[in-house]
Design an enzyme around this catalytic site. Structure first.
Site, PDB file in Angstrom:
ATOM      1  N   GLU A   1       0.826  -1.208   0.000  1.00 42.99           N
ATOM      2  CA  GLU A   1       0.000   0.000   0.000  1.00 42.99           C
ATOM      3  C   GLU A   1       0.868   1.270   0.000  1.00 42.99           C
ATOM      4  O   GLU A   1       0.510   2.269  -0.614  1.00 42.99           O
ATOM      5  CB  GLU A   1      -0.955  -0.017   1.208  1.00 42.99           C
TER       6      GLU A   1
ATOM      7  N   GLU B   1       1.945   1.856  -3.418  1.00 43.36           N
ATOM      8  CA  GLU B   1       0.834   2.386  -4.209  1.00 43.36           C
ATOM      9  C   GLU B   1       0.643   3.873  -3.930  1.00 43.36           C
ATOM     10  O   GLU B   1       0.459   4.676  -4.853  1.00 43.36           O
ATOM     11  CB  GLU B   1      -0.446   1.602  -3.874  1.00 43.36           C
TER      12      GLU B   1
ATOM     13  N   CYS C   1      -8.716  -2.445   3.699  1.00 42.32           N
ATOM     14  CA  CYS C   1      -8.659  -3.637   4.571  1.00 42.32           C
ATOM     15  C   CYS C   1     -10.010  -4.079   5.093  1.00 42.32           C
ATOM     16  O   CYS C   1     -10.199  -5.227   5.447  1.00 42.32           O
ATOM     17  CB  CYS C   1      -7.799  -3.372   5.796  1.00 42.32           C
TER      18      CYS C   1
ATOM     19  N   SER D   1      -7.518   1.647  -2.684  1.00 39.60           N
ATOM     20  CA  SER D   1      -6.286   0.889  -2.906  1.00 39.60           C
ATOM     21  C   SER D   1      -6.629  -0.471  -3.508  1.00 39.60           C
ATOM     22  O   SER D   1      -7.619  -1.101  -3.124  1.00 39.60           O
ATOM     23  CB  SER D   1      -5.568   0.696  -1.571  1.00 39.60           C
TER      24      SER D   1
ATOM     25  N   LYS E   1     -16.048 -10.207   6.910  1.00 43.58           N
ATOM     26  CA  LYS E   1     -14.975 -11.078   6.391  1.00 43.58           C
ATOM     27  C   LYS E   1     -15.550 -12.407   5.899  1.00 43.58           C
ATOM     28  O   LYS E   1     -14.972 -13.033   5.017  1.00 43.58           O
ATOM     29  CB  LYS E   1     -13.929 -11.351   7.478  1.00 43.58           C
TER      30      LYS E   1
ATOM     31  N   GLU F   1     -16.433 -11.549   2.516  1.00 39.58           N
ATOM     32  CA  GLU F   1     -15.245 -11.244   1.700  1.00 39.58           C
ATOM     33  C   GLU F   1     -14.594 -12.510   1.138  1.00 39.58           C
ATOM     34  O   GLU F   1     -14.233 -12.572  -0.035  1.00 39.58           O
ATOM     35  CB  GLU F   1     -14.224 -10.458   2.536  1.00 39.58           C
TER      36      GLU F   1
ATOM     37  N   GLU G   1     -13.749 -13.209  -6.881  1.00 39.04           N
ATOM     38  CA  GLU G   1     -12.385 -12.867  -7.332  1.00 39.04           C
ATOM     39  C   GLU G   1     -11.313 -13.314  -6.335  1.00 39.04           C
ATOM     40  O   GLU G   1     -10.133 -13.240  -6.614  1.00 39.04           O
ATOM     41  CB  GLU G   1     -12.268 -11.368  -7.621  1.00 39.04           C
TER      42      GLU G   1
ATOM     43  N   CYS H   1     -11.298  -2.441  13.953  1.00 37.76           N
ATOM     44  CA  CYS H   1     -11.598  -3.877  14.101  1.00 37.76           C
ATOM     45  C   CYS H   1     -11.857  -4.283  15.554  1.00 37.76           C
ATOM     46  O   CYS H   1     -12.597  -5.238  15.797  1.00 37.76           O
ATOM     47  CB  CYS H   1     -10.459  -4.712  13.554  1.00 37.76           C
TER      48      CYS H   1
END
Lengths: 166, 581
Positions: free
Chosen positions: B288, B291, B308, B328, B367, B370, B375, B512
């Site tokens: 990151e 980036e 994230c 990102s 999550k 996710e 993908e 989190c």
């Protein structure tokens, strides 16, 4: 799938929103106008979504309003919604008999819509016309002192598509 | 200043159950009673949310008032004589409880919140044995068609806490009150499924639900099954925020650091290897930071938004897809881990990828969604097989009969066991930003960063900002936690008024540590304790900068640089979809 396309196109809904003013205070009047314009006395999810987007509201809040007020429906109803009062004064004036007259005349039960999508029967609370009870409300009009003949006549008049003065 | 002092000094003296107490004006009866040592029962009230006063359980007597008053939203007034536990009050509360219970399934034994239910506790306190009302159990279908959250509206007590977090705190607006009278309840718009709504699976509604109406999808059975399958090599990764919250499930104080015991427990549950998501958090920072520097250099899409938090990704995909180019491309640490576990680790351990089963322990409900994204299969297999929440892990530990407190301290396994303090603070709002700044600064300035603590981006404030001098270039950063706060920054970007270069966003308030999969019942104060513990771990770490993690360097040297660039990129990076609601 896109059944709602038959009734209101996006431009029509956006026009109503624009005319009434795209602010949260106008939500009720926008929804009422859409419901009326639909010809089927209901607000489809897709139309509600366009309203939500234009007014900057979550769709869930528009849905809350639609399900809170008895005047709204999210399912298609007849062109004319016949609301029979079942509050105490009309009850005493034998509104139950009026219910029977309408159900017999139209061949449907309370809450149902006729096959030609013209009439829906439902109850309403007091409309403030206790002096002429038992009453039925159709759109903005209230019909009182109902008898079997009157009921048949009202239905006939609406069937013919003409508006009926009290 | 004077005015402030005046308001501050305004005190009110009241009597509660005969005890005199002086409190600042504006204090609620509930709060004043608590200070005086009297507990008033509540069900719809939550200390971090606006009072709704819908359940009526907190009724108290106020002398001179004709009716009982709700303590949760009534401020005390000078001279009030309040009685919180008279016979009349107790009788009223009991009747209210009986009414709520008359509309609630009587199957506590089968409920996921058995023994951890606010309604059950109250029913016990008030000794509800026989219900004089006819119990009219509903038979509504369970909604469990999405991978993250299960809704059982039969159990809903209509307290409205979930609506408050979804509408006001998160501003997601997926659920709301609907209908009225007997039909009144909580619903999505047009009763659609959560998957079709604006729901982000953040799970904040689950964390505040007092009963078993909202819960995560229970995936423990799938993990037990994998562990019992001798054909599979089952590995587990643990997110940073789990280690400072898991202890609460075993009666430990909020913020207790349980890393060693958690690892020991996982080993005893039968996981072949226990790895640390922190490892791929360090890797995330390397990717990151690159980036960010590239976008700064090439005048790319700024601000750069972190990626994230999967609840946050769902939010931007559904609500602001036009801004996706700012996000990102880095996968979340969980997904980077999955991709590496079934490639790099598979090679290293000489285990075929199809035999590796990756479990994640996450503080998060999103999550779970996710890992099922189509993908997220860059290893050729589903990179992460199952995600368990902190609560589900606790459940498995309890089922195994492990005495958590008595467990020895164990350590993470190689090659994904080494991590830095920078990775640990990923679990706190502002932590990803701070970790990135430590690395970006040293990369750009080419010198050692003396003060590693970027205190401006720490803490529970909704939006935090800072300016960092990177070799003469002033880089402006912001941090938002809670999706309502994220929305403020997104609107700024949309209006072209955003002055920031880099923004960290976490879907859950507090980051989190306040995730939708964390132990129930945590208040803001408890979340602060969890935060403090993460920073304490960071402070004590030998390595505190992600680029100093030599195990990460090794992954680059041994694996990522040796494979095709495009493949390495696919393992660590992803793309997003316009899912405009």
């Amino acid at each position: 799938m896109k059944d709602f396309m038959n009734e209101l196109r996006k431009e029509q809904v956006l026009k109503i929103i624009k005319e009434k003013g795209a602010t949260k205070e106008n939500l009720l009047t926008i929804l009422l106008t859409i419901q009326e314009a639909s010809g089927r006395n209901y607000v489809h999810r897709e139309w509600a979504k366009w309203v939500a987007e234009e007014l900057g509201l979550p769709l869930s809040k528009v849905y809350d309003v639609l399900t809170f007020y008895a005047m709204f429906s999210t399912k298609p109803r007849g062109k004319y919604v016949l609301e029979i009062c079942h509050s105490a004064p009309c009850h005493v004036a034998k509104s139950a008999a009026v219910v029977q007259m309408f159900t017999e005349e139209l061949g449907i039960k309370m809450g149902e819509t006729t096959a030609d999508n013209l009439f829906t029967l439902q109850y309403t609370s007091c409309v403030g016309a206790c002096d002429i009870g038992p009453v039925v409300k159709i759109g903005e009009k209230v019909y009182g002192n109902l008898t079997r003949d009157k009921v048949a006549q009202i239905i006939q008049t609406y069937r013919e598509g003409a508006s009926c003065l009290n | 200043m004077q005015k402030m002092a005046k308001t501050k000094n305004k005190l009110v003296t009241v009597t509660i159950n005969g005890e005199q107490i002086t409190v600042p004006a504006g204090t609620t009866i509930l709060e004043a009673a608590k200070q005086a040592g009297f507990k008033i029962p509540t069900l719809c009230h939550h200390p971090d949310l606006k009072p709704r006063a819908t359940c009526r359980l907190c009724l108290v007597e106020v002398k001179g008032q004709r009716r009982l008053q709700t303590a949760c939203n009534t401020p005390v007034r000078e001279g009030n004589e309040i009685i919180t536990n008279s016979a009349e009050v107790r009788e009223a509360r009991k009747t209210i409880l009986e009414l709520i219970l008359a509309d609630h399934p009587q199957d506590c034994l089968k409920c996921s919140r058995n023994q951890n239910c606010e309604l059950q506790k109250l029913a016990d306190e008030y000794q509800i044995r026989e219900n004089p009302f006819v119990v009219s159990a509903k038979n509504l279908p369970l909604e469990d068609s999405n991978p993250a959250i299960v809704r059982d509206m039969n159990k809903c007590v209509k307290c409205g806490r979930c609506v408050e977090v979804c509408q006001e705190i998160q501003q997601v607006g997926a659920i709301n009150t609907a209908n009225r009278s007997l039909a009144y309840g909580i619903s999505t718009a047009f009763e659609e499924e959560l998957a079709d709504s604006t729901c982000t699976y953040c799970g904040q509604c689950v964390t505040v639900c007092p009963v078993g109406a909202l819960k995560e999808k229970d995936d423990t059975a799938r993990v037990w099954q994998a562990l019992n399958n001798p054909e599979l090599h089952v590995v587990v990764q643990t997110a940073p925020a789990v280690r400072v919250a898991l202890g609460e499930e075993f009666g430990q104080k909020p913020g207790s650091i349980t890393t060693g015991k958690m690892i020991a427990a996982l080993k005893r549950l039968g996981f072949a290897k226990v790895f640390d998501t922190n490892f791929t958090a360090d890797l995330t920072i390397i990717e990151e930071s690159r980036e960010l520097l590239k976008r700064l250099k090439d005048k790319g899409d700024l601000p750069l938004l972190t990626s994230c938090s999967p609840g946050w990704i769902n939010f931007i995909e559904k609500m602001y897809p036009e801004l996706l180019k700012h996000v990102s491309t880095c996968k979340s640490p969980q997904q980077m881990f999955g991709a590496l576990a079934k490639t790099y680790y598979a090679d290293k351990a000489q285990i075929p990828a199809e035999k590796i089963f990756v479990v994640s322990i996450m503080p998060c409900t999103a999550k779970k969604y996710e890992c099922t994204r189509p993908e997220m299969k860059s290893s050729g297999y589903q990179d992460v097989d199952v995600v368990l929440t902190t609560r589900e892990l606790a459940q498995m530990i309890k089922q195994s009969g492990l005495d958590f407190a008595a467990l020895p301290e164990a350590e993470y396994d190689e090659p994904f066991g080494v991590s830095t303090g920078a990775a640990t603070i990923f679990g706190a709002t502002g932590g990803v930003m701070e970790a990135a700044l430590r690395t970006v600064y040293e990369t750009v300035a080419g010198k050692t960063l003396e003060d590693l603590d970027f205190k401006m981006v720490r803490g529970l404030d909704g939006i935090k900002e800072a300016t960092v001098d990177l070799a003469g270039k002033k880089v402006k950063v912001a941090v938002a936690n809670g999706l309502g706060n994220a929305k403020i920054l997104l609107e700024m970007i949309k209006a072209g008024k955003c002055k920031y270069h880099f923004i960290e966003i976490m879907a859950c308030p507090g980051g989190c540590i306040g995730g939708g999969g964390q132990p129930f019942g945590a208040t803001k104060a408890d979340k602060e304790k969890r935060l403090e513990s993460l920073y304490a771990i960071d402070k004590k770490s030998k390595l505190r900068k992600s680029h100093e993690n030599l195990a990460v360097t090794q992954v680059y040297d041994d694996f990522l640089r040796k494979t095709l660039d495009i493949y390495a990129h696919e393992l660590l990076h992803t793309y997003y979809s316009d899912r405009k609601h």
